[in-house]
Scaffold this active site. Structure first.
Site, short mmCIF file in Angstrom:
data_model
loop_
_atom_site.label_atom_id
_atom_site.label_comp_id
_atom_site.label_asym_id
_atom_site.label_seq_id
_atom_site.Cartn_x
_atom_site.Cartn_y
_atom_site.Cartn_z
N LYS A 9 42.28 10.85 -57.76
CA LYS A 9 43.52 10.69 -56.72
C LYS A 9 43.77 9.24 -56.85
O LYS A 9 42.98 8.25 -57.28
CB LYS A 9 42.99 11.06 -55.12
CG LYS A 9 41.95 10.34 -54.68
CD LYS A 9 42.21 9.01 -54.12
CE LYS A 9 41.02 8.08 -53.47
NZ LYS A 9 41.05 6.69 -53.03
N ASP A 131 37.05 11.20 -47.87
CA ASP A 131 37.97 11.66 -48.86
C ASP A 131 37.84 13.07 -49.23
O ASP A 131 38.71 13.67 -50.06
CB ASP A 131 37.90 10.81 -50.26
CG ASP A 131 38.68 9.51 -49.97
OD1 ASP A 131 38.98 9.16 -49.08
OD2 ASP A 131 38.57 8.90 -50.83
O1 C5P Z 1 33.33 8.43 -46.05
P1 C5P Z 1 32.67 7.79 -47.24
O2 C5P Z 1 31.13 7.88 -47.45
O3 C5P Z 1 33.34 7.88 -48.33
O4 C5P Z 1 32.68 6.20 -46.73
C1 C5P Z 1 32.05 5.40 -47.65
C2 C5P Z 1 31.98 3.96 -46.64
O5 C5P Z 1 33.29 3.32 -46.61
C3 C5P Z 1 31.70 3.85 -45.14
O6 C5P Z 1 30.27 4.01 -45.31
C4 C5P Z 1 32.35 3.11 -44.60
O7 C5P Z 1 31.67 1.65 -44.76
C5 C5P Z 1 33.62 2.86 -45.27
N1 C5P Z 1 34.77 3.54 -44.74
C6 C5P Z 1 35.29 3.19 -43.43
N2 C5P Z 1 36.30 3.76 -42.97
C7 C5P Z 1 36.83 4.75 -43.43
C8 C5P Z 1 36.22 5.54 -44.74
C9 C5P Z 1 35.29 4.72 -45.19
O8 C5P Z 1 34.92 1.97 -42.94
N3 C5P Z 1 37.86 5.53 -42.79
#
Ligand code: C5P
Length: 288
Positions: A9, A131
């Site tokens: 994406k 995501d």
């Molecule tokens: O949800 P995911 O594991 O992809 O997120 C990875 C990192 O990105 C999280 O640990 C956080 O530090 C950051 N993040 C965030 N806010 C979001 C998505 C991700 O702070 N909305």
């Protein structure tokens, strides 16, 4: 054996609010899949558990891999051999791991005849990563909350994305940490808006002028050469260049393939791999 294409994406638009108490940042983002795919091959086995192979040694194939976590979340007792061929770069802001997780959920659901509904898969997907739910819906959607609430919208007028791949990758948590340190993030940046359909109808040059990625400032602060690169690319192609997600991939948009090919031909920097991809292609069949 079941073969599954798992698309990358790009974030056309990414607004980020201030850090919330859950440790995540509220988002308002327009994401589109692109025609760049990892391939997963799955075979059901009598032996329980997932045996994962990958053609890239830097992809973890242990319990931390989102494909294995997706399988666990669906059923701890069923088994499969999975072979993953990566084309989507790691740490590129292209959602490769999240896409693999979402398409693994769809694949295992079929492979094991679980018959879970999209809503049930979406709930599991949101526990795997912010995501992941997007990839169950695609190809052009507005994502809010942590990113897990997905509202499909029409495709943009642009038909192609030209991607510029720097040689370095960027850690998503590091970019969010720098975002906080720089005290970025306005609450109103992620307020809902109701003009998405209008944006999908804008000519590409007008759309490019209004797209924003709030993570560019912290990513460039961490990697100043990314800012220099973006500047050189914009000079070379006379068009806006935007970062996807938390970087490092940069992109621009194009109305048609001839124009996209002309842009690719204008880039002479040997250290930058450049390639064009269909924007928001039709969803690949689960077993082509
Ligand atoms: O949800 P995911 O594991 O992809 O997120 C990875 C990192 O990105 C999280 O640990 C956080 O530090 C950051 N993040 C965030 N806010 C979001 C998505 C991700 O702070 N909305």
């Amino acid at each position: 054996m079941m073969r599954i294409l798992s698309p990358a994406k790009i974030n056309l638009h990414l607004r980020v609010g201030p850090l919330a108490v859950d440790g995540f940042h509220p988002l308002l983002t327009w994401m589109c899949t692109i025609g760049l795919y990892d391939t997963m091959e799955m075979t059901a086995t009598d032996e329980p558990g997932i045996r994962l192979k990958c053609d890239r040694p830097d992809v973890p194939i242990d319990e931390s891999n989102l494909i294995i976590r997706a399988a666990r979340a669906l059923s701890p007792n069923l088994g499969a051999d999975v072979s993953l061929q990566k084309q989507i770069p790691l740490g590129g802001g292209l959602g490769g791991g999240s896409s693999n997780a979402a398409f693994a959920l769809l694949g295992f659901n079929k492979l094991w005849n679980l018959n879970l509904l999209k809503a049930q898969l979406t709930k599991i997907a949101s526990q795997l990563g912010s995501d992941v739910p997007f990839f169950l819906h695609g190809p052009s959607s507005i994502c809010t909350g942590r990113g897990q609430h997905v509202m499909p919208i029409p495709r943009p007028a642009a038909k192609y994305a030209v991607l510029f791949f720097p040689e370095f990758s960027i850690s998503t948590p590091a970019v969010y940490k720098r975002f906080d340190e720089m005290k970025l993030g306005l609450a109103e940046a992620t307020h809902p808006r109701d003009d998405w359909t209008i944006l999908t109808e804008l000519p590409t040059s007008d759309l490019l002028n209004i797209l924003i990625n709030d993570l560019e400032t912290p990513a460039i602060s961490l990697h100043p050469k990314l800012g220099q690169l973006r500047y050189r690319l914009e000079q070379a192609i006379s068009r806006r260049v935007i970062m996807s997600g938390s970087g490092s991939t940069l992109f621009t948009l194009s109305d048609n393939k001839d124009d996209a090919e002309r842009l690719v031909a204008k880039i002479s920097e040997p250290s930058i791999r450049t390639a064009l991809f269909e924007l928001a292609p039709a969803a690949p069949a689960l077993y082509p």
